[in-house]
Design a protein around this motif. Sequence first.
Motif, short mmCIF file in Angstrom:
data_model
loop_
_atom_site.label_atom_id
_atom_site.label_comp_id
_atom_site.label_asym_id
_atom_site.label_seq_id
_atom_site.Cartn_x
_atom_site.Cartn_y
_atom_site.Cartn_z
N SER A 55 59.37 -52.97 55.78
CA SER A 55 58.98 -54.15 54.98
C SER A 55 58.91 -55.43 55.81
O SER A 55 58.06 -56.28 55.57
N THR A 56 59.77 -55.57 56.80
CA THR A 56 59.82 -56.85 57.53
C THR A 56 58.50 -57.25 58.16
O THR A 56 58.08 -58.40 58.06
N ASP A 80 55.10 -45.28 63.84
CA ASP A 80 55.63 -44.14 63.08
C ASP A 80 54.99 -44.15 61.69
O ASP A 80 54.37 -45.12 61.27
N ALA A 158 61.69 -47.43 65.19
CA ALA A 158 60.61 -46.45 64.96
C ALA A 158 61.16 -45.48 63.91
O ALA A 158 61.84 -45.90 62.98
N LYS A 215 71.60 -56.86 58.39
CA LYS A 215 71.30 -56.36 59.75
C LYS A 215 72.14 -57.09 60.82
O LYS A 215 72.08 -56.73 62.01
#
Length: 256
Positions: A55-56, A80, A158, A215
Amino acid sequence: MTPPPGARLTAAGETVVVAGSAVDLARRAAAFLDARISMALIRNGQAVLALSGGSTPEMTYRCLAGYRPDAASLALLQVDERLVSAGDPRSNGAMIRRAWGGRVPLLPMIPAENPLPAPGRLAAAYAHTLDRVAPARCLGVPVVDLCILGLGEDGHTASLFPGSPALAERSRWVVPVAGPAAPAGGSPQVPRLTLTLPVLDAARCLVFLVQGGAKAGVVRQVLQGKDDLLPAARLVRRARRAVWFLDTAAAVGLSL
Ligand code: 6PG
């Protein structure tokens, strides 16, 4: 490598830009990518990018949607892809096309075929695509100019998840992998295709886009820790050509 405006260095020498918001992160990252794409076009007559999903990056790709070099000079590969149909909302390719705009010259990992070919065949076919569109080599491995990456809360990047046998892959450039063993911060538990560490390691520039307080811990572990078991840490320790775009929440506790 000319660092982006406002960049600072960690004690380990990693280049980090801390943005004030998600929009600021996207704008700064897009400006850096725009400059690096222009440099690649001037130097090599083409720019080869490998784009992650999740999403980022979506907002950054939207900021680049106006970027319209002639399609012959810009090759957009995928880092990916989830093994779902092109129309599935979990498809990374669908997100990239939605964000960058319909005419984006994306070279998808998953063709619009139904039923999907076997994962091993898809991986081999994408390795041929990589061989064709990325002529430069480093120790026999295709070199992409820019590799846009995310970071999972479990330290994956990835679709290279902690403990995955794919982390040991040294000869194949694209491999099928199982999804995360447990829900990893929203990354769906579906099988995938992913570029392998040798390809990510050979990239001229790795651009990590990470946002959100969830994160912050893994960012500190990767950028300041000694733990090389996390897939992103293994890549960063080897590559030394990464630029990190973080929002303030993801940068909490980072020594800069
Ligand atoms: C995927 C992505 C994945 C992603 C990270 C971060 O297919 O799931 O490529 O590696 O980059 O999970 O995802 P967010 O940017 O959504 O946090």
